[in-house]
Design a protein around this motif. Structure first.
Motif, PDB file in Angstrom:
ATOM      1  N   ALA A  11       0.820  -1.214   0.000  1.00 53.23           N
ATOM      2  CA  ALA A  11       0.000   0.000   0.000  1.00 53.23           C
ATOM      3  C   ALA A  11       0.855   1.267   0.000  1.00 53.23           C
ATOM      4  CB  ALA A  11      -0.945   0.003   1.199  1.00 53.23           C
ATOM      5  N   ASP A  12       1.885   1.283  -0.855  1.00 51.76           N
ATOM      6  CA  ASP A  12       2.768   2.443  -0.999  1.00 51.76           C
ATOM      7  C   ASP A  12       3.526   2.780   0.278  1.00 51.76           C
ATOM      8  OD1 ASP A  12       2.235   2.864  -3.680  1.00 51.76           O
ATOM      9  OD2 ASP A  12       0.510   4.147  -3.266  1.00 51.76           O
ATOM     10  N   LYS A  13       3.644   1.814   1.178  1.00 54.33           N
ATOM     11  CA  LYS A  13       4.404   2.025   2.403  1.00 54.33           C
ATOM     12  C   LYS A  13       5.431   0.913   2.571  1.00 54.33           C
ATOM     13  CE  LYS A  13       0.870   4.559   4.999  1.00 54.33           C
ATOM     14  NZ  LYS A  13       0.075   4.621   6.257  1.00 54.33           N
ATOM     15  N   ILE A  14       6.522   1.242   3.239  1.00 51.29           N
ATOM     16  CA  ILE A  14       7.583   0.271   3.487  1.00 51.29           C
ATOM     17  C   ILE A  14       7.720   0.077   4.987  1.00 51.29           C
ATOM     18  CG2 ILE A  14      10.064  -0.178   3.285  1.00 51.29           C
ATOM     19  CD1 ILE A  14      10.040   1.346   0.664  1.00 51.29           C
ATOM     20  N   ARG A  15       7.903  -1.165   5.392  1.00 53.26           N
ATOM     21  CA  ARG A  15       8.089  -1.447   6.809  1.00 53.26           C
ATOM     22  C   ARG A  15       9.113  -2.556   6.991  1.00 53.26           C
ATOM     23  NH1 ARG A  15       2.736  -4.766   8.976  1.00 53.26           N
ATOM     24  NH2 ARG A  15       3.047  -6.658   7.738  1.00 53.26           N
ATOM     25  N   LEU A  16       9.650  -2.633   8.199  1.00 52.93           N
ATOM     26  CA  LEU A  16      10.584  -3.690   8.575  1.00 52.93           C
ATOM     27  C   LEU A  16       9.858  -4.668   9.487  1.00 52.93           C
ATOM     28  CD1 LEU A  16      13.703  -1.499   9.469  1.00 52.93           C
ATOM     29  CD2 LEU A  16      13.096  -2.483   7.246  1.00 52.93           C
ATOM     30  N   GLU A  76       8.513   6.064   8.635  1.00 55.38           N
ATOM     31  CA  GLU A  76       7.794   7.329   8.554  1.00 55.38           C
ATOM     32  C   GLU A  76       8.361   8.196   7.429  1.00 55.38           C
ATOM     33  OE1 GLU A  76       5.164   8.032  10.263  1.00 55.38           O
ATOM     34  OE2 GLU A  76       5.246   6.213  11.496  1.00 55.38           O
ATOM     35  N   PRO A  77       7.533   9.074   6.847  1.00 52.93           N
ATOM     36  CA  PRO A  77       8.027   9.999   5.815  1.00 52.93           C
ATOM     37  C   PRO A  77       9.162  10.865   6.341  1.00 52.93           C
ATOM     38  CG  PRO A  77       5.631   9.946   5.818  1.00 52.93           C
ATOM     39  CD  PRO A  77       6.071   9.175   7.031  1.00 52.93           C
ATOM     40  N   LEU A  78      10.032  11.275   5.441  1.00 52.77           N
ATOM     41  CA  LEU A  78      11.226  12.035   5.790  1.00 52.77           C
ATOM     42  C   LEU A  78      10.929  13.531   5.835  1.00 52.77           C
ATOM     43  CD1 LEU A  78      14.349  12.115   6.211  1.00 52.77           C
ATOM     44  CD2 LEU A  78      14.535  12.317   3.714  1.00 52.77           C
ATOM     45  N   PRO A 115       6.806  16.336   4.030  1.00 47.99           N
ATOM     46  CA  PRO A 115       7.638  15.142   4.214  1.00 47.99           C
ATOM     47  C   PRO A 115       7.581  14.213   3.005  1.00 47.99           C
ATOM     48  CG  PRO A 115       5.597  14.918   5.440  1.00 47.99           C
ATOM     49  CD  PRO A 115       5.587  16.304   4.872  1.00 47.99           C
ATOM     50  N   LEU A 116       8.684  13.497   2.781  1.00 49.02           N
ATOM     51  CA  LEU A 116       8.791  12.622   1.619  1.00 49.02           C
ATOM     52  C   LEU A 116       8.553  11.167   2.021  1.00 49.02           C
ATOM     53  CD1 LEU A 116      12.059  14.048  -0.006  1.00 49.02           C
ATOM     54  CD2 LEU A 116       9.691  14.805  -0.357  1.00 49.02           C
ATOM     55  N   TRP A 158      25.180  -3.841  -0.554  1.00 47.85           N
ATOM     56  CA  TRP A 158      24.634  -2.513  -0.828  1.00 47.85           C
ATOM     57  C   TRP A 158      23.193  -2.401  -0.336  1.00 47.85           C
ATOM     58  CZ3 TRP A 158      27.049   1.787  -2.156  1.00 47.85           C
ATOM     59  CH2 TRP A 158      28.284   1.710  -2.813  1.00 47.85           C
ATOM     60  N   MET A 159      22.840  -1.187   0.110  1.00 44.76           N
ATOM     61  CA  MET A 159      21.455  -0.864   0.429  1.00 44.76           C
ATOM     62  C   MET A 159      21.091   0.416  -0.310  1.00 44.76           C
ATOM     63  SD  MET A 159      21.019  -1.815   4.475  1.00 44.76           S
ATOM     64  CE  MET A 159      19.237  -1.891   4.315  1.00 44.76           C
ATOM     65  N   ALA A 160      19.934   0.402  -0.968  1.00 45.49           N
ATOM     66  CA  ALA A 160      19.453   1.572  -1.701  1.00 45.49           C
ATOM     67  C   ALA A 160      18.219   2.112  -0.994  1.00 45.49           C
ATOM     68  CB  ALA A 160      19.119   1.200  -3.141  1.00 45.49           C
ATOM     69  N   ILE A 161      18.254   3.404  -0.684  1.00 49.79           N
ATOM     70  CA  ILE A 161      17.157   4.055   0.026  1.00 49.79           C
ATOM     71  C   ILE A 161      16.721   5.258  -0.787  1.00 49.79           C
ATOM     72  CG2 ILE A 161      16.414   5.030   2.236  1.00 49.79           C
ATOM     73  CD1 ILE A 161      19.050   3.783   3.396  1.00 49.79           C
ATOM     74  N   GLY A 162      15.424   5.389  -1.023  1.00 54.65           N
ATOM     75  CA  GLY A 162      14.946   6.511  -1.826  1.00 54.65           C
ATOM     76  C   GLY A 162      13.590   7.002  -1.362  1.00 54.65           C
ATOM     77  N   TRP A 163      13.372   8.301  -1.540  1.00 52.04           N
ATOM     78  CA  TRP A 163      12.112   8.924  -1.143  1.00 52.04           C
ATOM     79  C   TRP A 163      11.464   9.580  -2.357  1.00 52.04           C
ATOM     80  CZ3 TRP A 163      16.563   8.861   1.604  1.00 52.04           C
ATOM     81  CH2 TRP A 163      16.510   8.370   2.923  1.00 52.04           C
TER      82      TRP A 163
END
Length: 236
Positions: free
Chosen positions: A126-131, A178-180, A191-192, A204-209
């Motif tokens: 649902a357009d959200k990311i969680r751990l 949470e959004p940035l 917030p992004l 490698w880890m890729a993080i994007g907003w």
């Protein structure tokens, strides 16, 4: 790309993953950045609850409930191991975080070395990311094999209970990203929401907003005066 490592430390040996096309702000970080930097800054260092509280007060912050002591528990401290005090291991879709302490205290009581590790899976819905935590937080002496012939001592068992209670709160079963919030001149663009959190087997880890309105994939660079996606790459 910046490098900062000791002579006996390794660094990234592959190219970073590509940033998601829908991101306007992206960071590609190799696990060695965290691992090498933590060894340089934390190896052998003792951190106390009082020190953490003072640092947060200087930044107008409060100590998270997960790091506070219960009313019936005295203040804590941790002395980090001299080798790999904090280590991240990334693999496809998940990562493992390990904290190595050579000594712990709770009030006047002193406890021996313990390794603490936790694994998280990365989920998107649902357009959200969680751990999502993969199992329980693991706490054992260095080199100890769970289920083996060797048993924990009374002191180790006591410390393990204390650490399980505390780090079970720190490393929650589910962590919603949470959004940035953006600082200064860029604050109006946030917030992004996070668009990309990718863990790769090569470390490698890729993080994007993404922008709040996904129809626009650009944000103004206040320094250059240009509307371009912002990207940062870090490796140690």
């Amino acid at each position: 790309v910046g490098r900062k490592a000791l002579r006996d430390q390794i660094a990234a040996f592959t190219d970073p993953p590509k940033a998601d096309n829908d991101t306007i702000l992206s960071v590609r970080v190799h696990e060695t950045l965290v691992n090498n930097a933590s060894e340089i800054t934390l190896a052998g260092r003792t951190i106390t609850q009082e020190f953490v509280e003072e640092q947060l007060k200087e930044r107008d912050g409060e100590l998270p409930e997960s790091l506070t002591s219960d009313p019936d528990q005295p203040p804590w401290s941790i002395t980090f191991a001299k080798r790999k005090p904090v280590e991240i291991n990334s693999k496809d879709g998940s990562f493992k975080l390990t904290i190595r302490g050579s000594r712990y205290t709770s009030g006047d009581r002193s406890f021996p070395a313990m390794d603490i590790w936790v694994a998280y899976k990365i989920e998107s819905a649902a357009d959200k990311i969680r751990l999502v935590r993969d199992g329980e937080v693991q706490i054992y002496p260095p080199g100890f094999v769970p289920g083996g012939d060797k048993k924990l001592s009374v002191s180790e068992t006591s410390l393990r209970r204390i650490l399980q209670k505390r780090f079970g709160k720190v490393f929650k079963e589910i962590v919603d990203i949470e959004p940035l919030e953006l600082p200064d001149q860029l604050a109006a663009a946030g917030p992004l929401p996070m668009e990309q959190l990718e863990a790769c087997k090569d470390g490698w880890m890729a993080i994007g907003w993404r922008k709040k309105d996904k129809s626009s994939g650009k944000v103004k660079d206040s320094v250059a005066g240009l509307e371009v996606p912002l990207q940062f790459v870090g490796q140690q």
